[in-house]
Design an enzyme around this catalytic site. Structure first.
Site, PDB file in Angstrom:
ATOM      1  N   ASN A  61       0.836  -1.204   0.000  1.00 40.80           N
ATOM      2  CA  ASN A  61       0.000   0.000   0.000  1.00 40.80           C
ATOM      3  C   ASN A  61       0.871   1.254   0.000  1.00 40.80           C
ATOM      4  O   ASN A  61       1.944   1.294   0.607  1.00 40.80           O
ATOM      5  CB  ASN A  61      -1.011   0.002   1.153  1.00 40.80           C
ATOM      6  N   GLU A  63       0.477   5.291   0.613  1.00 43.32           N
ATOM      7  CA  GLU A  63      -0.430   6.329   1.108  1.00 43.32           C
ATOM      8  C   GLU A  63       0.015   7.717   0.659  1.00 43.32           C
ATOM      9  O   GLU A  63       1.083   7.895   0.065  1.00 43.32           O
ATOM     10  CB  GLU A  63      -0.507   6.224   2.644  1.00 43.32           C
ATOM     11  N   CYS A  72      -4.291   0.925  -2.258  1.00 40.88           N
ATOM     12  CA  CYS A  72      -4.110  -0.344  -1.554  1.00 40.88           C
ATOM     13  C   CYS A  72      -3.041  -1.209  -2.229  1.00 40.88           C
ATOM     14  O   CYS A  72      -2.768  -1.066  -3.430  1.00 40.88           O
ATOM     15  CB  CYS A  72      -5.412  -1.137  -1.568  1.00 40.88           C
ATOM     16  N   GLU A  74      -3.217  -4.360  -3.060  1.00 38.01           N
ATOM     17  CA  GLU A  74      -3.728  -5.253  -4.111  1.00 38.01           C
ATOM     18  C   GLU A  74      -3.771  -4.547  -5.459  1.00 38.01           C
ATOM     19  O   GLU A  74      -3.378  -5.096  -6.480  1.00 38.01           O
ATOM     20  CB  GLU A  74      -5.144  -5.738  -3.766  1.00 38.01           C
ATOM     21  N   CYS A 111     -10.261  -4.954   0.424  1.00 39.11           N
ATOM     22  CA  CYS A 111     -11.396  -4.031   0.529  1.00 39.11           C
ATOM     23  C   CYS A 111     -12.288  -4.162  -0.712  1.00 39.11           C
ATOM     24  O   CYS A 111     -11.914  -4.800  -1.708  1.00 39.11           O
ATOM     25  CB  CYS A 111     -10.902  -2.593   0.686  1.00 39.11           C
TER      26      CYS A 111
END
Ligand code: THU
Length: 159
Positions: A61, A63, A72, A74, A111
């Site tokens: 991830n 940010e 994220c 993934e 998510c």
């Protein structure tokens, strides 16, 4: 009329219960997690994909001070993979998430937005993507397809 949906998933007690190929993917995801850039949430997620050409692609991830601009693990991983290996099939995806200290043992499922993104790439290939998710320690969950985690999904067939 009431209806029910059932999903199929497998639970492994820990990484020792995985086969050798999947354990390599677990290790790659765990290593990738340590490279996460997560100064705001301090929640580190690593992801590893196994392609049909034998390559393992990893990501984490990323940010941003403008929070929604981050991404994220993934999606970071699967977008990079598709950008660089558009013709490769993704066989397996392994996700490991948890707070910086790694103490939590509750598996981190992808998510909703990541499930949708994985579905897009699953639909682009002939075989489903085996999806594993876990914490740094503890139980590991496996579904045979992201469809198990995303019932009533929206895809290109609606367009
Ligand atoms: N995160 C992921 O990387 N994958 C998920 O599926 C869940 C959440 C990241 C996003 C953010 O950087 C941090 O975890 C806390 O939400």
């Amino acid at each position: 009329m009431e209806k029910e949906l059932h999903i199929h998933y497998h639970v492994f007690e820990n990484h020792d219960a995985l086969d050798a190929e999947t354990r390599r993917l677990y290790e790659a995801a765990a290593k990738a997690r340590l490279k996460a850039y997560a100064p705001y949430s301090k929640f580190l997620v690593g992801c590893a994909l196994l392609l049909d050409n034998g390559e393992i692609i990893t990501g984490s991830n990323q940010e941003n001070a403008a929070y929604p601009s981050g991404l994220c693990a993934e999606r970071t991983t699967i977008f990079w993979s598709s950008a660089n290996y558009p013709d490769a099939q993704i066989k397996k995806m392994f996700v490991i998430g948890g707070p910086e200290n790694g103490e939590q043992s509750v598996a981190t499922p992808p998510c909703g937005a990541c499930r949708q993104s994985v579905l897009e790439y699953e639909n682009r290939q002939t075989e489903p993507i085996e999806l594993y998710f876990a914490a740094v320690k503890g139980k590991i969950f496996r579904t045979g397809s992201v469809r198990d985690l995303l019932p009533f999904s929206f895809d290109s067939s609606f367009l």
